[in-house]
Scaffold this motif. Structure first.
Motif, PDB file in Angstrom:
ATOM      1  N   LEU A  77       0.767  -1.248  -0.007  1.00 49.68           N
ATOM      2  CA  LEU A  77      -0.092  -0.093   0.001  1.00 49.68           C
ATOM      3  C   LEU A  77       0.953   1.337  -0.058  1.00 49.68           C
ATOM      4  N   LYS A  94      -6.406  -9.405  -1.069  1.00 47.20           N
ATOM      5  CA  LYS A  94      -6.945  -9.356  -2.712  1.00 47.20           C
ATOM      6  C   LYS A  94      -7.303 -10.691  -2.760  1.00 47.20           C
ATOM      7  N   ASP A 161      -1.424  -5.360 -10.936  1.00 47.45           N
ATOM      8  CA  ASP A 161      -2.573  -4.497 -10.472  1.00 47.45           C
ATOM      9  C   ASP A 161      -2.242  -2.925 -10.083  1.00 47.45           C
ATOM     10  N   ASN A 286      -3.123   4.552   0.174  1.00 49.74           N
ATOM     11  CA  ASN A 286      -3.685   3.739   1.026  1.00 49.74           C
ATOM     12  C   ASN A 286      -2.772   3.388   2.321  1.00 49.74           C
ATOM     13  N   ASN A 317     -10.444   2.717  -6.066  1.00 53.63           N
ATOM     14  CA  ASN A 317      -9.600   1.705  -5.807  1.00 53.63           C
ATOM     15  C   ASN A 317      -9.513   0.727  -6.667  1.00 53.63           C
ATOM     16  N   ASN A 318      -8.388  -0.046  -6.944  1.00 56.10           N
ATOM     17  CA  ASN A 318      -8.143  -1.096  -7.952  1.00 56.10           C
ATOM     18  C   ASN A 318      -9.258  -2.319  -7.654  1.00 56.10           C
TER      19      ASN A 318
HETATM   20  C1  LIG Z   1      -5.128  -0.526  -3.286  1.00 61.00           C
HETATM   21  C2  LIG Z   1      -3.666  -1.141  -3.459  1.00 61.00           C
HETATM   22  O1  LIG Z   1      -3.379  -1.945  -4.388  1.00 61.00           O
HETATM   23  C3  LIG Z   1      -2.677  -0.090  -2.843  1.00 61.00           C
HETATM   24  O2  LIG Z   1      -2.857   0.791  -2.143  1.00 61.00           O
HETATM   25  O3  LIG Z   1      -1.627  -0.644  -3.143  1.00 61.00           O
END
Ligand SMILES: CC(=O)C(=O)O
Ligand SMILES: NC(=O)C1=CN([C@@H]2O[C@H](COP(=O)(O)OP(=O)(O)OC[C@H]3O[C@@H](n4cnc5c(N)ncnc54)[C@H](OP(=O)(O)O)[C@@H]3O)[C@@H](O)[C@H]2O)C=CC1
Ligand SMILES: [Mg+2]
Length: 414
Positions: A77, A94, A161, A286, A317-318
């Protein structure tokens, strides 16, 4: 974070069983007859079939609906490089999201590797076990080479991702926010705080959708990226801007868009005040965004604000991307996730936000109405329509662009 929330979060992870995922059997295993099928001697039959033709692994094993979530823990994050084991809760998270939102079985794999080459070597050696690989929380610039070489060496989709999932969701939210604020991507002055994995992919995708490079200021821990700087790696060189701004505050003068993919509390209110009328602020770090949402709202009433979190409106957010993108990619057995599939996902997300949210989403958020507007630029993750809309669009694009190895599924839309 309050002490109560910290305890609740730790208890959630610890009880009643440590961790967030488990394994369930998909076949009966109660009797001697079952065991003779599941194990010896029956298991020899699929072994022979797969040895004869590796494609049979999709028929006789869990491979086709199995994704590996793989990290080295180098950019967990916005918490930083805390190592592989510390990344496990995120990777399990995830996996939970893959299953919850798209019915995909996912396992987390945390790799201790002394170099990108060692990481790549490890992943290549285990890749055939899975239907797809979701790389997660690997820092820039290592992530770019790691992903590229894995795409070349693996026969299944490999998708970082933090790059592409984030870029797809950000682009969808951004285009909708610009529309609501009466602005155009082609004219928007965009400031991106962070120049790592997520930021680079987001800026590349926004440029491919029409953003102008000379309108774009990318800022890393040393300030605005410009050609006078020493030691810029080739990924940062892509975003050199010699328009004159050197600091965040200078770049923010008259900016239409701020995109934060950097770290907590790095956006001061005075920078927000310097932005153009009706600005867009995506503070996506995040768990803690670049600016406290309450402070941002108190500073500017004319802004559209998004964060990466679930507890404020407009979650960019992904999670809105990877479960559904992989669903579509797996179901047509795509060789990779190409640009057409990414753009199809952007469009599907955009359009879904323009339709009224279904009752179960309103209930989950305990609200009466969610309608396209400043506080609703993207669908919510628990919107069951995401599966049909995004996976369907991705699968269709894969078939049309020729990366699919199966036709558009007969059981679609989901
Ligand atoms: C949401 C995410 O994958 C991150 O903050 O790394
Ligand atoms: N909402 C979402 O869906 C997602 C959010 N993110 C968030 O984006 C952030 C970055 O993640 P990721 O790209 O994977 O990580 P990376 O490690 O690849 O990139 C981090 C970037 O942040 C920059 N940075 C760190 N501190 C500062 C600072 N004080 N001022 C300016 N820039 C700074 C780094 O600068 P330098 O290059 O100089 O080291 C680097 O460019 C995280 O907070 C993560 O949570 C990521 C993916 C998805
Ligand atoms: Mg991540």
């Amino acid at each position: 974070m309050t002490i109560d929330f910290k305890k609740t979060a730790l208890d959630y992870h610890e009880f009643p069983t440590p961790g967030k995922i488990g394994i369930e059997l998909s076949k009966p295993a109660e009797t001697a007859a079952h065991l003779s099928l599941a194990y010896s001697p029956g298991v020899a039959e699929p072994v022979r079939e797969i040895a004869r033709d590796p494609e049979n692994a999709y028929r006789f094993t869990a491979k086709g609906n199995l994704v590996a979530v793989i990290s080295n823990g180098s950019a967990i994050l916005g918490l930083g490089n805390l190592g592989p084991l510390a990344s496990k809760p995120v990777m399990e998270g995830k996996a939970l999201l893959f299953k919850r939102f798209a019915g995909i079985n996912a396992v987390d794999i945390e790799v201790t590797a002394e170099s990108p080459a060692a990481f790549i070597d490890t992943v290549v050696r285990i890749a055939d076990t899975f239907g797809g690989i979701n790389l997660e929380d690997i820092k820039a610039p290592d992530c770019f080479e790691i992903e590229q070489l894995l795409i070349e060496q693996c026969s299944i989709p490999v998708f970082h991702d933090d790059q592409h999932g984030t870029a797809i969701v950000t682009a969808a939210g951004m285009l909708n926010a610009l529309e609501i604020q009466g602005k155009r991507l082609e004219e928007a002055r965009i400031v991106c705080l962070g120049a790592g994995a997520a930021a680079t992919a987001c800026m590349r995708l926004l440029i491919s959708l029409g953003a102008r490079k000379d309108n774009l200021y990318m800022i890393d821990s040393r300030g605005v990226i410009h050609s006078g700087r020493d030691g810029l790696n080739r990924y940062k060189q892509e975003f050199v801007n010699d328009g004159g701004a050197r600091t965040l505050l200078e770049a923010m003068q008259g900016a239409d868009v701020f995109l934060g993919l950097s770290g907590a509390n790095l956006l001061p209110p005075e920078a927000l005040l310097a932005m153009a009328p009706r600005p867009i602020v995506f503070a996506c770090s995040n768990p803690d965004p670049e600016i406290d949402p309450e402070l941002a709202k108190a500073t500017r009433q004319d802004l559209i604000l998004a964060t990466g979190r679930s507890d404020y409106p407009n979650q960019v957010n992904n999670v809105l991307g990877f479960p559904f993108i992989f669903r579509g990619a797996l179901d047509v057995r795509a060789r990779r996730v190409d640009e057409a599939m990414k753009i199809a996902a952007v469009e599907a997300l955009r359009q879904l936000a323009k339709e009224p949210a279904p009752a179960e989403v309103l209930k989950a958020f305990a609200i009466d109405r969610l309608q396209f507007g400043p506080d609703y630029i993207l669908p919510k993750p628990m919107d069951a329509r995401l599966l049909g809309a995004v996976a369907g669009a991705v699968a269709k694009a894969a078939v049309e662009s020729g990366v699919a190895r199966l036709p558009y599924p007969a059981h679609y839309p989901l």
